[in-house]
Design an enzyme around this catalytic site. Structure first.
Site, PDB file in Angstrom:
ATOM      1  N   HIS A  93       0.865  -1.289   0.165  1.00 18.81           N
ATOM      2  CA  HIS A  93       0.052  -0.243   0.013  1.00 18.81           C
ATOM      3  C   HIS A  93       0.887   1.248   0.111  1.00 18.81           C
ATOM      4  O   HIS A  93       2.012   1.276   0.128  1.00 18.81           O
ATOM      5  CB  HIS A  93      -0.659   0.084   1.380  1.00 18.81           C
ATOM      6  CG  HIS A  93      -0.396  -0.063   2.614  1.00 18.81           C
ATOM      7  ND1 HIS A  93       0.500  -1.039   2.987  1.00 18.81           N
ATOM      8  CD2 HIS A  93      -0.073   1.073   3.449  1.00 18.81           C
ATOM      9  CE1 HIS A  93       0.939  -0.458   4.330  1.00 18.81           C
ATOM     10  NE2 HIS A  93       0.756   0.691   4.484  1.00 18.81           N
ATOM     11  N   ASP A  95       0.541   4.982   2.220  1.00 16.95           N
ATOM     12  CA  ASP A  95      -0.426   5.498   2.954  1.00 16.95           C
ATOM     13  C   ASP A  95      -0.966   6.723   2.603  1.00 16.95           C
ATOM     14  O   ASP A  95      -0.618   7.434   1.810  1.00 16.95           O
ATOM     15  CB  ASP A  95       0.551   6.064   4.049  1.00 16.95           C
ATOM     16  CG  ASP A  95       1.240   4.709   4.984  1.00 16.95           C
ATOM     17  OD1 ASP A  95       0.650   3.739   4.973  1.00 16.95           O
ATOM     18  OD2 ASP A  95       2.315   5.053   5.546  1.00 16.95           O
ATOM     19  N   HIS A 249       4.622   0.182   0.287  1.00 15.70           N
ATOM     20  CA  HIS A 249       5.446  -0.545   1.218  1.00 15.70           C
ATOM     21  C   HIS A 249       4.441  -1.654   1.954  1.00 15.70           C
ATOM     22  O   HIS A 249       3.098  -1.840   1.673  1.00 15.70           O
ATOM     23  CB  HIS A 249       6.159   0.279   2.422  1.00 15.70           C
ATOM     24  CG  HIS A 249       4.839   0.919   3.202  1.00 15.70           C
ATOM     25  ND1 HIS A 249       4.336   2.218   2.699  1.00 15.70           N
ATOM     26  CD2 HIS A 249       4.329   0.882   4.588  1.00 15.70           C
ATOM     27  CE1 HIS A 249       3.678   2.617   3.671  1.00 15.70           C
ATOM     28  NE2 HIS A 249       3.480   1.849   4.458  1.00 15.70           N
ATOM     29  N   ARG A 264       4.832   5.748  14.681  1.00 19.43           N
ATOM     30  CA  ARG A 264       4.940   6.330  13.264  1.00 19.43           C
ATOM     31  C   ARG A 264       4.158   7.808  13.269  1.00 19.43           C
ATOM     32  O   ARG A 264       3.441   8.042  13.884  1.00 19.43           O
ATOM     33  CB  ARG A 264       3.959   5.496  12.422  1.00 19.43           C
ATOM     34  CG  ARG A 264       4.286   5.650  10.989  1.00 19.43           C
ATOM     35  CD  ARG A 264       3.240   5.101   9.919  1.00 19.43           C
ATOM     36  NE  ARG A 264       2.136   5.670   9.928  1.00 19.43           N
ATOM     37  CZ  ARG A 264       0.914   5.040   9.092  1.00 19.43           C
ATOM     38  NH1 ARG A 264       1.297   4.017   8.428  1.00 19.43           N
ATOM     39  NH2 ARG A 264       0.061   5.709   9.097  1.00 19.43           N
TER      40      ARG A 264
HETATM   41  C1  SIN Z   1       2.672   0.895   7.879  1.00 24.86           C
HETATM   42  O1  SIN Z   1       2.203   0.287   6.919  1.00 24.86           O
HETATM   43  O2  SIN Z   1       3.046   2.079   8.219  1.00 24.86           O
HETATM   44  C2  SIN Z   1       3.592  -0.026   8.987  1.00 24.86           C
HETATM   45  C3  SIN Z   1       4.837  -0.591   8.360  1.00 24.86           C
HETATM   46  C4  SIN Z   1       5.283  -1.797   9.214  1.00 24.86           C
HETATM   47  O3  SIN Z   1       5.288  -1.873  10.332  1.00 24.86           O
HETATM   48  O4  SIN Z   1       6.601  -2.258   8.871  1.00 24.86           O
END
Ligand code: SIN
Length: 275
Positions: A93, A95, A249, A264
């Site tokens: 995806h 974000d 990612h 995050r």
């Molecule tokens: C995310 O998708 O923001 C998380 C990525 C992760 O936990 O490695």
């Protein structure tokens, strides 16, 4: 600081940097623009330091759906407990692609890491675009796609483990739909790159449902090629920052029985341009 490219596709590891030192910010920002994913090793920092670093890139985008860190509403918790099965972000995806102005990127700080696994994979959407034929590039360059948060964070997802365990919530706020070019001109690098993703993109406008599904399926298979990827193997204290307009990612969920906790912060983006 030392900057080491991770692969030929994208990503770099930065050794010996200190994100709290404002004099180092220019070099870190330049590496981010060049590599789209940077892994800054060994940052022993507090949430306030993480926030100060993020604010140097731009205003913070407060996430609507992730559980915040106690006392820090601008920091989202990305957590999987040892008895939980589902990780957050397991599908490929980008974000916030469902927002009218998608976020610039996210800055993920590794707080607690399992003894093995829990890596994060990234794809360069510019490398994937460059590898398409010229006729396919020309075809995609005239198209727009619709992205939505509804089917991922809305009421129909309330039965997911992530919702039931409180890691994701606020389903009533999942009302975002946005239309973006299928091919972007990147605001920092000027490179062209694909901007569709398997989690949030619902369809390509102007095509029949069957055509849209076939084109998206073809693009998704194309983008998953290892030549366009890098893999981040985490150590506690690492910070990875990625550019949402240039990457996909995916969190690898291969560490059942262990806890993984990340903080995050997401930084606001700017209006997107097509080709
Ligand atoms: C995310 O998708 O923001 C998380 C990525 C992760 O936990 O490695």
């Amino acid at each position: 600081m030392e900057i080491r490219p991770l692969t030929g596709g994208l990503g770099a590891e930065i050794i010996g940097a200190n994100i709290c030192d404002p004099n180092q910010f220019g070099d870190i920002q330049a590496a981010f623009s060049e590599f789209s994913v940077i892994v800054i090793r060994g940052q022993d920092i507090a949430p306030e330091d993480h926030l100060d670093f993020a604010r140097r890139f731009g205003p913070i985008n407060v996430n609507r759906f992730f559980k915040p860190v106690d006392g820090h509403p601008e920091i989202a918790t990305v957590l999987k407990e040892k008895d939980q099965k589902q990780a957050v972000g397991e599908g490929w995806h980008t974000d916030h692609s469902y927002d009218q102005i998608p976020a610039m990127g996210s800055i993920l700080h590794a707080i607690e890491i399992p003894p093995y696994g829990g890596d994060t994979l990234f794809v360069s959407m510019a490398a994937a675009y460059d590898a398409l034929s010229s006729p396919m590039q020309a075809f995609l360059g005239g198209l727009s796609a619709v992205h939505s948060s509804r089917h991922v964070f809305g009421a129909e997802t309330l039965t997911s483990e992530a919702a039931k365990t409180g890691r994701l919530g606020n389903a009533a706020a999942a009302t975002q739909d946005a239309r973006h070019p299928v091919v972007l001109t990147h605001p920092l690098s000027g490179r062209r790159g694909l901007f569709v993703n398997p989690v949030f993109t619902t369809h390509i406008e102007g095509l029949t449902a069957e055509e849209s599904e076939a084109v998206l399926r073809m693009l998704y298979e194309h983008c998953k090629q290892p030549e366009f990827q890098c893999r981040v193997r985490w150590q506690a204290g690492d910070i990875t920052m990625w550019d949402n307009r240039a990457t996909w990612h995916k969190a690898i969920n291969d560490y059942h029985g262990f806890r993984r906790l990340m903080h995050r912060i997401t930084v606001e983006g700017e209006a997107l341009s097509g080709v």
